[in-house]
Design a protein around this motif. Structure first.
Motif, PDB file in Angstrom:
ATOM      1  N   ARG A   1      21.322  74.071  33.936  1.00  0.00           N
ATOM      2  CA  ARG A   1      21.482  73.326  32.473  1.00  0.00           C
ATOM      3  C   ARG A   1      20.057  72.234  32.261  1.00  0.00           C
ATOM      4  NH1 ARG A   1      26.906  72.231  35.202  1.00  0.00           N
ATOM      5  NH2 ARG A   1      25.913  71.053  36.520  1.00  0.00           N
ATOM      6  N   THR A   2      19.113  71.704  33.302  1.00  0.00           N
ATOM      7  CA  THR A   2      18.239  70.888  32.517  1.00  0.00           C
ATOM      8  C   THR A   2      16.964  71.758  31.910  1.00  0.00           C
ATOM      9  OG1 THR A   2      18.634  69.676  34.255  1.00  0.00           O
ATOM     10  CG2 THR A   2      16.498  69.316  33.775  1.00  0.00           C
ATOM     11  N   GLY A   3      17.206  73.049  32.763  1.00  0.00           N
ATOM     12  CA  GLY A   3      15.568  74.475  31.925  1.00  0.00           C
ATOM     13  C   GLY A   3      16.599  75.279  30.496  1.00  0.00           C
ATOM     14  N   LEU A   4      18.182  74.983  29.887  1.00  0.00           N
ATOM     15  CA  LEU A   4      18.642  75.787  28.957  1.00  0.00           C
ATOM     16  C   LEU A   4      18.062  74.582  28.299  1.00  0.00           C
ATOM     17  CD1 LEU A   4      19.920  77.976  27.318  1.00  0.00           C
ATOM     18  CD2 LEU A   4      21.609  76.501  28.124  1.00  0.00           C
ATOM     19  N   ALA A   5      18.638  72.845  28.727  1.00  0.00           N
ATOM     20  CA  ALA A   5      18.321  71.651  27.172  1.00  0.00           C
ATOM     21  C   ALA A   5      16.410  72.194  27.068  1.00  0.00           C
ATOM     22  CB  ALA A   5      18.290  70.359  27.828  1.00  0.00           C
ATOM     23  N   ALA A   6      15.288  71.913  27.989  1.00  0.00           N
ATOM     24  CA  ALA A   6      14.569  72.235  27.299  1.00  0.00           C
ATOM     25  C   ALA A   6      14.051  73.422  26.785  1.00  0.00           C
ATOM     26  CB  ALA A   6      13.435  72.652  28.993  1.00  0.00           C
TER      27      ALA A   6
END
Length: 288
Positions: A80-85
């Motif tokens: 999820r953090t990677g997707l947000a970035a």
């Protein structure tokens, strides 16, 4: 949870970076940022570096560690953090703005008091500035150290490009140049504290099955590389300058080789390539 805000704003993790056709991103496609964020090796390393720096600040540490799923679902949190970035950099502007607004709304609900007695809210400008600065530093330095060396001028441009998304996140005072990044790190150094939480986080990154089993030794090397990307004085201050986190010369050479290879291989399913397709650019636009 911040993850819930991301998911609500984007529907689910099957985000389509190819739509709507022609819509620009927050940062232009010919930017240094687009070049850096396409590289999966330096992004993985830089993301870990950034989190180490975040967790070293007691107020950010408590906000992150007690209000996210790092400990219970590290793999989901990483995705999820990677997707947000990726959405922040490559997503169409309207969807990126909606996602960031959702995250900002959730940040406003996260408050507390650290064990040291510091009160905080996740939308405190000082904390937002630090989080944005650590992310920019981590991704930039991992790329520069492990993929392709960047000049001071290129680093200035990169920090300048971060201004639009940083402002939307509320980080009005995040660094806009290399000199501002260095000044902020110097000012924040006395506030950074060694903590068992950093050790716990690094253990999770070592043992969470991010890579297939056969590549798990490579994952261990990337986690060590993330520690090495930290500024030397900060690494010593956080007591991470131990033999355990050091890389041998051949190990660093191996990571650099894989980083350079990853920078040349066009990954057809990546957000970077899909974003180029959205804008009518060749798949290999960022890989020249």
């Amino acid at each position: 949870m911040i993850e819930q805000a991301i998911n609500r704003r984007m529907g689910d993790e099957r985000f389509d970076f190819r739509q709507p056709r022609g819509e620009e991103a927050l940062i232009p496609a010919n930017s240094i940022t687009w070049r850096i964020f396409k590289n999966p090796v330096s992004m993985f390393v830089g993301g870990i570096t950034a989190v180490i720096l975040e967790l070293a600040e007691p107020r950010v540490r408590d906000g992150v560690w007690h209000n996210t799923t790092f400990r219970t679902d590290p793999m989901g949190r990483l995705r999820r953090t990677g997707l947000a970035a990726m959405v922040t950099v490559y997503g169409p502007r309207t969807k990126a703005e909606a996602m960031i607004a959702g995250i900002r709304g959730m940040h406003g609900k996260i408050s507390g008091v650290t064990e040291e007695g510091f009160t905080y809210n996740a939308n405190d400008v000082e904390l937002l500035n630090w989080v944005q600065a650590t992310a920019s530093y981590g991704f930039l330095e991992a790329y520069s150290q492990l993929v392709k060396p960047l000049s001071s001028e290129e680093k200035d441009i990169f920090y300048g490009e971060s201004g639009i998304p940083a402002g939307l996140y509320g980080a009005k005072g995040s660094p806009r140049s290399l000199a501002e990044q260095q000044a902020l790190f110097e000012a924040m150094q006395p506030k950074l504290k060694p903590t068992d939480v950093i050790d716990e986080f690094l253990e999770l990154m070592l043992h969470t099955p991010v890579f297939p089993r056969i590549l798990r030794p490579y994952q261990y090397l990337l986690v060590r590389a993330a520690v090495q990307v930290l500024p030397d004085d900060t690494r010593a201050h956080l007591k991470l300058d131990t033999r355990r986190w050091q890389l041998k010369r051949w190990q660093r050479a191996l990571i650099r080789l894989s980083g350079r290879l990853a920078d040349r291989i066009v990954i057809k399913a990546s957000p970077a390539v899909h974003a180029c397709q959205r804008l009518g650019l060749p798949d290999g636009f960022l890989y020249k």
